[in-house]
Design an enzyme around this catalytic site. Structure first.
Site, mmCIF file in Angstrom:
data_model
loop_
_atom_site.group_PDB
_atom_site.id
_atom_site.type_symbol
_atom_site.label_atom_id
_atom_site.label_comp_id
_atom_site.label_asym_id
_atom_site.label_seq_id
_atom_site.Cartn_x
_atom_site.Cartn_y
_atom_site.Cartn_z
ATOM 1 N N CYS A 164 39.792 32.837 42.865
ATOM 2 C CA CYS A 164 38.403 32.149 42.912
ATOM 3 C C CYS A 164 38.052 31.362 41.783
ATOM 4 O O CYS A 164 37.499 30.648 41.574
ATOM 5 C CB CYS A 164 37.455 33.570 42.968
ATOM 6 S SG CYS A 164 37.673 34.749 41.566
ATOM 7 N N LYS A 213 37.393 47.875 44.093
ATOM 8 C CA LYS A 213 36.490 46.832 43.486
ATOM 9 C C LYS A 213 35.530 46.571 44.267
ATOM 10 O O LYS A 213 35.593 46.208 45.407
ATOM 11 C CB LYS A 213 37.460 45.549 43.376
ATOM 12 C CG LYS A 213 36.493 44.406 42.763
ATOM 13 C CD LYS A 213 37.386 43.346 42.139
ATOM 14 C CE LYS A 213 36.721 42.034 42.132
ATOM 15 N NZ LYS A 213 37.644 40.758 41.794
ATOM 16 N N ARG A 224 30.894 35.082 36.786
ATOM 17 C CA ARG A 224 31.073 33.880 37.475
ATOM 18 C C ARG A 224 30.419 32.657 36.765
ATOM 19 O O ARG A 224 30.857 31.640 37.188
ATOM 20 C CB ARG A 224 30.316 34.069 38.670
ATOM 21 C CG ARG A 224 31.113 35.070 39.579
ATOM 22 C CD ARG A 224 30.587 35.714 40.929
ATOM 23 N NE ARG A 224 31.115 36.840 41.499
ATOM 24 C CZ ARG A 224 30.591 37.534 42.580
ATOM 25 N NH1 ARG A 224 29.574 37.069 43.271
ATOM 26 N NH2 ARG A 224 31.438 38.292 43.058
ATOM 27 N N ARG A 269 31.046 38.088 48.747
ATOM 28 C CA ARG A 269 32.300 38.789 48.783
ATOM 29 C C ARG A 269 32.417 40.126 49.525
ATOM 30 O O ARG A 269 33.258 40.654 49.437
ATOM 31 C CB ARG A 269 32.735 38.943 47.464
ATOM 32 C CG ARG A 269 32.940 37.634 46.467
ATOM 33 C CD ARG A 269 34.057 37.968 45.535
ATOM 34 N NE ARG A 269 33.942 37.185 44.426
ATOM 35 C CZ ARG A 269 33.965 35.601 44.260
ATOM 36 N NH1 ARG A 269 34.213 34.907 45.259
ATOM 37 N NH2 ARG A 269 33.930 35.118 43.123
ATOM 38 N N LYS A 307 36.159 49.233 39.314
ATOM 39 C CA LYS A 307 35.324 48.145 38.908
ATOM 40 C C LYS A 307 34.232 47.972 39.821
ATOM 41 O O LYS A 307 34.377 47.810 40.947
ATOM 42 C CB LYS A 307 36.263 46.797 38.792
ATOM 43 C CG LYS A 307 35.525 45.654 38.406
ATOM 44 C CD LYS A 307 36.243 44.418 38.474
ATOM 45 C CE LYS A 307 35.584 43.308 38.249
ATOM 46 N NZ LYS A 307 36.224 42.042 38.802
ATOM 47 N N TYR A 312 34.259 43.718 27.215
ATOM 48 C CA TYR A 312 33.869 42.740 26.278
ATOM 49 C C TYR A 312 33.350 43.268 24.907
ATOM 50 O O TYR A 312 33.157 42.547 23.983
ATOM 51 C CB TYR A 312 32.825 41.716 26.855
ATOM 52 C CG TYR A 312 33.242 41.145 28.319
ATOM 53 C CD1 TYR A 312 34.054 40.296 28.440
ATOM 54 C CD2 TYR A 312 32.961 42.039 29.391
ATOM 55 C CE1 TYR A 312 34.545 39.692 29.424
ATOM 56 C CE2 TYR A 312 33.431 41.448 30.732
ATOM 57 C CZ TYR A 312 34.198 40.279 30.884
ATOM 58 O OH TYR A 312 34.623 39.843 31.967
HETATM 59 C C1 PBG Z 1 38.148 37.610 39.973
HETATM 60 C C2 PBG Z 1 37.341 38.554 39.129
HETATM 61 C C3 PBG Z 1 36.219 38.601 38.895
HETATM 62 C C4 PBG Z 1 35.799 39.625 37.806
HETATM 63 C C5 PBG Z 1 37.134 39.834 37.522
HETATM 64 N N1 PBG Z 1 38.149 39.377 38.084
HETATM 65 C C6 PBG Z 1 34.820 37.963 39.610
HETATM 66 C C7 PBG Z 1 34.535 38.440 41.082
HETATM 67 O O1 PBG Z 1 35.211 39.245 41.755
HETATM 68 O O2 PBG Z 1 33.650 37.935 41.561
HETATM 69 C C8 PBG Z 1 34.602 40.095 37.330
HETATM 70 C C9 PBG Z 1 34.667 40.528 35.883
HETATM 71 C C10 PBG Z 1 33.539 40.702 35.320
HETATM 72 O O3 PBG Z 1 32.166 40.587 35.787
HETATM 73 O O4 PBG Z 1 33.384 40.972 33.769
HETATM 74 N N2 PBG Z 1 37.957 37.945 41.313
#
Ligand code: PBG
Length: 308
Positions: A103, A176, A186, A198, A229, A294
């Site tokens: 992505c 996830k 994003r 998604r 996550k 973070y």
């Molecule tokens: C890639 C990815 C994402 C995050 C980690 N790897 C974004 C998504 O799935 O849209 C999000 C991490 C965050 O919000 O700190 N797919």
């Protein structure tokens, strides 16, 4: 002395956004204190990471240009391989983890191949495996597939084994959820889907049984670490995964969870440090062995001062 849960610096993983160029240090508007860094600046920052005793970084690449197939994601001279080689040279003992997803590299912002306005699972697998292999060749210590494509762990395991990377572990973003807490990320990765959402491949936030099934499938496919996550709105999922998982469990304290605290802190509505500490403790208490956050740096400093 009687504290039941302790945070240790060696369970924290610090995410980084890497961009092309030199001397680039752009603060991410929706994530105060987080930056898009060029490789030279990343090296400077990681001196501090190592000094604080943080064991690992998670890299996200933001390429010069994006296309429909995300080709910059599996280019041997792409941003993550270049950053990895530089990091491993400078800090051999720092664990470098690469997020494996398309992505950040596709112009439509979806995590794989799109045909007729829909993400196509199986055609995406080969590209994700190729991306993991390119990162392995660059020297990463761990690959972390996050596309939520069915079969991605197996496809990556097979590609790595065939190329001789039999010892390279996979940290799978197993459970996830399709979450609005990824909003600031994003912005940071410029990866907001150009159309749709998604929900077709990430999970419904309402489902915990499905999350456990996703974890089981990834374990069968060969995941060495499984992840939940986001973290905070899913502590119950994290707790259940940590009870059933035979391998270490990671939790991703995502961008939105960070930004909310920073924003409220800036307004003077919350004590940022203490709220962050409480959040990280809750994630640990729910059963995470590893926390991607973070807040890694500020938490490591607080631990060193004896405040956490
Ligand atoms: C890639 C990815 C994402 C995050 C980690 N790897 C974004 C998504 O799935 O849209 C999000 C991490 C965050 O919000 O700190 N797919």
């Amino acid at each position: 002395m009687v504290r039941e849960t302790r945070l240790s610096v060696d369970s924290l993983i610090e995410p980084y956004f890497v961009v092309p160029g030199k001397k680039e240090r752009r603060e991410i508007a929706s994530m105060p204190g987080q930056f898009q860094l060029s490789v030279d600046e990343l090296l400077r920052d990681c001196e501090k990471t190592v000094e604080l005793g943080l064991p690992a970084v998670l890299l996200f690449g933001i390429p010069e240009s994006k296309d429909a197939l995300g080709t910059a994601g599996y280019a041997a001279e792409g941003i993550v391989p270049v950053a990895t080689r530089a990091l491993k040279k400078e800090f051999p003992e720092l664990v470098v983890i690469a997020d494996v997803c398309l992505c950040e590299y596709t112009d439509h912002g979806h995590c794989g191949v799109v045909e007729d306005g829909e993400l196509r699972n199986d055609p995406s697998l080969g590209l994700l495996a190729k991306e993991a292999l390119v990162y392995a060749e660059a020297g990463v210590d761990l690959v972390a597939p996050s596309a939520m494509a069915d079969g991605q762990v197996l496809a990556i395991r097979e590609a790595l084994d065939a190329a001789g990377f039999v010892d390279l572990p996979i940290m799978s973003y197993a459970a996830k959820f399709a979450s609005s807490f990824y909003g600031p990320f994003r912005d940071a990765a410029d990866s907001t889907p150009a159309f749709g959402d998604r929900l077709g491949y990430q999970m419904d936030p309402a489902n915990v049984r499905e999350a456990l099934r996703e974890v089981e499938i990834d374990l069968e496919e060969g995941a060495d670490i499984v992840m939940v996550k986001p973290a905070l709105a899913f502590l119950d999922v994290l707790s259940q995964v940590s009870e059933m998982s035979p391998v270490p469990v990671a939790a991703y304290n995502v961008s939105g969870e960070y930004s909310m605290v920073k924003a409220a802190g800036q307004l003077g509505w919350l004590d940022e440090e203490r709220v962050a500490a409480e959040m990280l403790l809750s994630i640990k208490r729910a059963g995470a062995d590893l926390i991607i956050t973070y807040f890694a740096r500020s938490a490591a400093a607080a631990i060193a001062r004896g405040d956490l």
